[in-house]
Write a protein that holds these residues in place. Structure first.
Motif, PDB file in Angstrom:
ATOM      1  N   UNK A  89      22.262   2.809   3.231  1.00  0.00           N
ATOM      2  CA  UNK A  89      23.165   2.960   4.361  1.00  0.00           C
ATOM      3  C   UNK A  89      24.594   2.874   3.857  1.00  0.00           C
ATOM      4  N   UNK A  90      25.405   3.863   4.184  1.00  0.00           N
ATOM      5  CA  UNK A  90      26.798   3.871   3.753  1.00  0.00           C
ATOM      6  C   UNK A  90      27.616   2.900   4.594  1.00  0.00           C
ATOM      7  N   UNK A  91      28.827   2.607   4.118  1.00  0.00           N
ATOM      8  CA  UNK A  91      29.708   1.685   4.835  1.00  0.00           C
ATOM      9  C   UNK A  91      30.118   2.260   6.185  1.00  0.00           C
ATOM     10  N   UNK A  92      30.301   3.584   6.250  1.00  0.00           N
ATOM     11  CA  UNK A  92      30.668   4.219   7.515  1.00  0.00           C
ATOM     12  C   UNK A  92      29.534   4.115   8.523  1.00  0.00           C
ATOM     13  N   UNK A  93      28.300   4.361   8.078  1.00  0.00           N
ATOM     14  CA  UNK A  93      27.151   4.271   8.983  1.00  0.00           C
ATOM     15  C   UNK A  93      26.915   2.832   9.426  1.00  0.00           C
ATOM     16  N   UNK A  96      29.280   2.177  12.151  1.00  0.00           N
ATOM     17  CA  UNK A  96      28.800   2.882  13.347  1.00  0.00           C
ATOM     18  C   UNK A  96      27.739   2.052  14.065  1.00  0.00           C
ATOM     19  N   UNK A  97      26.814   1.488  13.316  1.00  0.00           N
ATOM     20  CA  UNK A  97      25.749   0.681  13.928  1.00  0.00           C
ATOM     21  C   UNK A  97      26.290  -0.600  14.542  1.00  0.00           C
ATOM     22  N   UNK A  98      27.262  -1.228  13.893  1.00  0.00           N
ATOM     23  CA  UNK A  98      27.840  -2.458  14.443  1.00  0.00           C
ATOM     24  C   UNK A  98      28.506  -2.209  15.786  1.00  0.00           C
ATOM     25  N   UNK A  99      29.272  -1.130  15.875  1.00  0.00           N
ATOM     26  CA  UNK A  99      29.928  -0.824  17.144  1.00  0.00           C
ATOM     27  C   UNK A  99      28.929  -0.294  18.173  1.00  0.00           C
ATOM     28  N   UNK A 100      27.864   0.356  17.732  1.00  0.00           N
ATOM     29  CA  UNK A 100      26.886   0.928  18.666  1.00  0.00           C
ATOM     30  C   UNK A 100      26.119  -0.150  19.414  1.00  0.00           C
ATOM     31  N   UNK A 109      21.268   1.003  17.730  1.00  0.00           N
ATOM     32  CA  UNK A 109      22.218   1.299  16.669  1.00  0.00           C
ATOM     33  C   UNK A 109      22.196   2.742  16.215  1.00  0.00           C
ATOM     34  N   UNK A 110      21.344   3.565  16.811  1.00  0.00           N
ATOM     35  CA  UNK A 110      21.263   4.974  16.435  1.00  0.00           C
ATOM     36  C   UNK A 110      22.170   5.854  17.278  1.00  0.00           C
ATOM     37  N   UNK A 111      22.576   5.362  18.446  1.00  0.00           N
ATOM     38  CA  UNK A 111      23.451   6.116  19.340  1.00  0.00           C
ATOM     39  C   UNK A 111      24.567   5.208  19.843  1.00  0.00           C
ATOM     40  N   UNK A 112      25.688   5.836  20.223  1.00  0.00           N
ATOM     41  CA  UNK A 112      26.859   5.088  20.687  1.00  0.00           C
ATOM     42  C   UNK A 112      27.361   5.706  21.982  1.00  0.00           C
ATOM     43  N   UNK A 113      27.643   4.839  22.970  1.00  0.00           N
ATOM     44  CA  UNK A 113      28.169   5.362  24.231  1.00  0.00           C
ATOM     45  C   UNK A 113      29.699   5.383  24.213  1.00  0.00           C
ATOM     46  N   UNK A 114      30.280   5.959  25.252  1.00  0.00           N
ATOM     47  CA  UNK A 114      31.709   6.227  25.262  1.00  0.00           C
ATOM     48  C   UNK A 114      32.582   4.983  25.205  1.00  0.00           C
ATOM     49  N   UNK A 115      32.132   3.886  25.824  1.00  0.00           N
ATOM     50  CA  UNK A 115      32.942   2.664  25.832  1.00  0.00           C
ATOM     51  C   UNK A 115      33.101   2.095  24.426  1.00  0.00           C
ATOM     52  N   UNK A 116      32.006   2.041  23.681  1.00  0.00           N
ATOM     53  CA  UNK A 116      32.084   1.521  22.310  1.00  0.00           C
ATOM     54  C   UNK A 116      32.795   2.497  21.373  1.00  0.00           C
ATOM     55  N   UNK A 117      32.700   3.786  21.664  1.00  0.00           N
ATOM     56  CA  UNK A 117      33.439   4.777  20.878  1.00  0.00           C
ATOM     57  C   UNK A 117      34.944   4.554  21.027  1.00  0.00           C
ATOM     58  N   UNK A 118      35.405   4.319  22.240  1.00  0.00           N
ATOM     59  CA  UNK A 118      36.826   4.057  22.461  1.00  0.00           C
ATOM     60  C   UNK A 118      37.251   2.754  21.798  1.00  0.00           C
ATOM     61  N   UNK A 119      36.386   1.734  21.845  1.00  0.00           N
ATOM     62  CA  UNK A 119      36.714   0.461  21.205  1.00  0.00           C
ATOM     63  C   UNK A 119      36.805   0.624  19.694  1.00  0.00           C
ATOM     64  N   UNK A 154      24.902   9.685  15.044  1.00  0.00           N
ATOM     65  CA  UNK A 154      25.773   9.471  13.875  1.00  0.00           C
ATOM     66  C   UNK A 154      26.374  10.785  13.381  1.00  0.00           C
ATOM     67  N   UNK A 155      25.594  11.857  13.411  1.00  0.00           N
ATOM     68  CA  UNK A 155      26.122  13.157  12.985  1.00  0.00           C
ATOM     69  C   UNK A 155      27.220  13.637  13.926  1.00  0.00           C
ATOM     70  N   UNK A 156      27.010  13.476  15.231  1.00  0.00           N
ATOM     71  CA  UNK A 156      28.044  13.843  16.199  1.00  0.00           C
ATOM     72  C   UNK A 156      29.261  12.926  16.059  1.00  0.00           C
TER      73      UNK A 156
END
Length: 265
Positions: A89-93, A96-100, A109-119, A154-156
Motif C-alpha cells: 500500500x502506497x503512502x497516498x493510498x 486515502x483510507x484514513x480519510x475514507x 476504506x475503499x470508497x470516500x464520500x464528499x464530506x471526507x473528500x472536502x476535509x 481510489x482510482x477516481x
C-alpha cells in the motif's frame, strides 16, 4: 445328477463374481480415460514431456485448488504480475483510507464520500482560497464520481487530484503538478478538532455569581465565592461566650495582653 448340480453351482458363482468385478472395472476405466485426456492436454502444451510421468487426476485438481487459494490470499489474480508477493500500500493510498473511514465506523476504506473528500483537501492544504476553493473541490467530486454513486473509489480519487493539480499549479506540467499535490497528501491523517469551549451567557453568569445569592445559599460561600464546606451547611454552636454577630470580638484580649512599654524614670 450330482455332476449337473455342481456344474450349475460353479456357473452361478462365476456370474456373481463377474457382477461384483464389473463396477470396479467401470471405475478403473473412467479413471484411465481421465488420465489419458489429461496426458493429451499436457502433451499438446509441452511436446517434449514424453519422459515426464503422468500424475493422477486427483493430484492435479488438488494442485489447482491450492494455487487458487494462495493467489486469493495474496490479493492478486492467477497469472498476474507479482502474484507470489502481497500487494504493498502506497503512502497516498494509506492517506486515502484514513480519510475514507474518518467519522464512519461502517466504512471499509475503499470508497470516500464528499464530506471526507472536502476535509482531506482542507486538512492537507489543497484548498488555498485562491486558485482552489471549496466550490472547486465539490465540482471536481461530482465530475469524477459515477452518477448512481455518492462515493468515489481510489482510482477516481487520483483523477480528481489530477484535475485540482492542473488548476493549482498552472505553471507546471501535468505530471509535475500531480506529484506536488500527492506530496501534500501522502502520510497525512484527518485533523481532529479540540474540545468545544462553552460560550459564556448572561443567564449562566447570573446563576453562578455567589455575590447575588440570598438566604441559606448565601451562607454556603465566603465573600470570595469559595465554599465553606460543612460550616456552610450545618449550624455549629459558638461556645466562645460572645453574642452572635458581636463586631468587637477579641478586642478585650488584645487590650489585656498588650505589652507594656518601658517608661523613662
Amino acid at each position: 445328477m450330482g455332476t449337473a448340480e455342481s456344474t450349475k453351482r460353479k456357473l452361478k458363482s462365476a456370474n456373481s463374481s463377474t457382477l461384483q468385478k464389473e463396477p470396479n472395472s467401470c471405475t478403473s476405466m473412467a479413471d484411465h480415460k481421465a488420465n489419458i485426456d489429461d496426458f493429451k492436454v499436457q502433451t499438446a502444451k509441452h511436446p517434449n514431456m514424453s519422459t515426464v510421468p503422468l500424475r493422477p487426476h486427483n493430484d492435479q485438481s488438488r494442485d489447482r485448488t491450492s494455487k487458487r487459494l494462495s493467489t486469493e490470499s495474496n490479493g492478486t489474480s492467477e497469472g498476474g504480475m507479482g502474484s507470489s508477493t502481497p500487494v504493498e500500500v502506497t503512502a497516498l493510498e494509506e492517506s486515502f483510507r484514513r480519510f475514507a473511514i474518518h467519522g464512519d465506523t461502517r466504512a471499509t476504506g475503499k470508497e470516500m464520500h464528499g464530506k471526507n473528500w472536502s476535509k482531506l483537501c482542507k486538512d492537507c492544504g489543497v484548498i488555498d482560497g485562491k486558485s482552489i476553493t471549496l466550490t472547486d473541490v465539490d465540482i471536481v467530486f461530482s465530475k469524477v464520481k459515477k452518477k448512481s454513486s455518492r462515493n468515489i473509489t481510489y482510482d477516481e480519487f487520483k483523477v480528481a487530484l489530477g484535475e485540482l493539480a492542473r488548476k493549482k499549479y498552472k505553471e507546471k506540467t501535468g505530471e509535475e503538478a500531480e506529484a506536488e499535490v500527492f506530496k501534500l497528501i501522502e502520510g497525512k491523517a484527518p485533523v481532529i478538532a479540540g474540545v468545544t469551549r462553552a460560550v459564556a451567557s448572561p443567564t449562566v453568569s447570573r446563576l453562578t455569581d455567589t455575590s447575588k445569592f440570598t438566604g441559606s445559599h448565601k451562607e454556603r460561600f465566603d465573600p470570595t465565592g469559595r465554599g465553606k464546606g460543612k460550616a456552610g451547611r450545618e449550624d455549629i454552636v459558638d461556645t466562645s461566650g460572645y453574642v452572635s454577630g458581636y463586631k468587637h470580638r477579641g478586642s478585650y484580649e488584645k487590650k489585656v495582653n498588650k505589652p507594656t512599654e518601658g517608661k523613662p524614670m
